[in-house]
Design an enzyme around this catalytic site. Structure first.
Site, short mmCIF file in Angstrom:
data_model
loop_
_atom_site.label_atom_id
_atom_site.label_comp_id
_atom_site.label_asym_id
_atom_site.label_seq_id
_atom_site.Cartn_x
_atom_site.Cartn_y
_atom_site.Cartn_z
N SER A 96 44.84 20.24 60.04
CA SER A 96 44.99 21.46 59.25
C SER A 96 45.08 22.69 60.17
CB SER A 96 43.83 21.57 58.25
OG SER A 96 44.09 22.55 57.28
N ASP A 220 49.26 16.27 49.19
CA ASP A 220 48.51 17.40 49.78
C ASP A 220 48.69 18.65 48.93
OD1 ASP A 220 47.41 19.39 51.45
OD2 ASP A 220 47.99 18.29 53.25
N HIS A 248 45.13 16.33 51.18
CA HIS A 248 44.91 17.05 52.43
C HIS A 248 43.94 16.30 53.33
CE1 HIS A 248 45.27 20.52 54.97
NE2 HIS A 248 43.98 20.77 54.94
#
Length: 268
Positions: A96, A220, A248
């Protein structure tokens, strides 16, 4: 083994160093810390990998300065960790926001001592929408997260955490994961949210010249799959691994698929 590394005067980062062998440097995402990689760090050392988890400034056990939350500064922190530990032939893994910082590191420091890059649900090439770039969150949505952080951070973290996983995670696991965000400094969460909102890594992608693997979940809700396609297009010879049932939280949603896939990549 855990220890601290000074990255600039008055600022030390916490590093968790597990195993021996080929170094894998793990960079966590927003707003959590190195503990997110627990289910990888308890396996990779069995296969000859040294797992080095870093808490970014303001997160986990690292120092919490008021400033220094740009991608440039945090990429520079990673450079200091690599140089201080004398790491060579590093396999750099970023999740991320950590993926975004890893990309900036590769660009800003010319892939220094890194021979492989793995991007997990990366918040790149840009996390938010802008002119000519209709992908990702709206900047107003990030602004809302910042306001919530400044008024009811536990609630913000709980709601944001609900977007992480596509699979059903147990209540104790969700509680543990929520606690990782609570370990961060509130001002660091806000400052890095500003970086997520405003930074643009599109110019950085073409400066990556090592084997790059992009792991991204089709489900996601935080960094949509369209971002993975853009990264795959922008990073020469990169390989995109599509996880059909992952959100995610790709590092846990399909754990039985993710860990063998990561191990195969690291061995390549």
């Amino acid at each position: 083994m855990g220890y601290y590394i000074q990255v600039e005067r008055g600022v030390k980062l916490y590093v968790e160093d597990v195993g021996a062998g080929m170094p894998v440097l793990l960079v966590h995402g927003w707003p959590i810390n190195h503990k997110m990689y627990e289910y990888q760090v308890n396996q990779l050392p069995k296969h000859g990998f040294r797992c080095i988890g870093v808490d970014l400034r303001g997160f986990g056990k690292s120092d919490r300065p008021w400033t220094g939350y740009s991608y440039n500064r945090m990429a520079d922190d990673i450079r200091v960790v690599i140089d201080t530990l004398g790491l060579e032939k590093v396999r750099l893994v970023g999740f991320s926001m950590g993926g975004a910082i890893a990309i900036r590191y590769m660009s800003r420091h010319h892939c220094h001592r890194v021979i492989q890059l793995t991007l997990l649900s990366a918040a790149a090439p840009a996390f938010t929408q802008r002119s000519g770039y209709p992908y990702g969150m709206k900047k107003e949505e990030v602004d809302s997260l910042i306001v919530q952080n400044d008024t009811d951070r536990p609630l913000m973290l709980e709601n944001f955490g609900k977007l992480f996983f596509a699979s059903q995670v147990s209540p104790p696991f969700r509680s543990w994961f929520h606690s990782l965000g609570l370990e961060a400094a509130s001002h660091a969460i806000a400052a890095t949210a500003v970086s997520l909102r405003d930074e643009d890594l599109r110019p950085d992608l073409g400066r990556i010249h090592v084997p790059t693997f992009i792991f991204h979940g089709l489900l996601d809700k935080i960094c949509p799959f369209s971002l993975a396609l853009l990264m795959n297009k922008g990073i020469a010879n990169s390989i995109l691994l599509r996880f059909e049932k992952s959100g995610h939280g790709i590092f846990y949603d399909q754990l039985d698929l993710f860990n063998p896939s990561l191990l195969k990549v690291l061995r390549s």
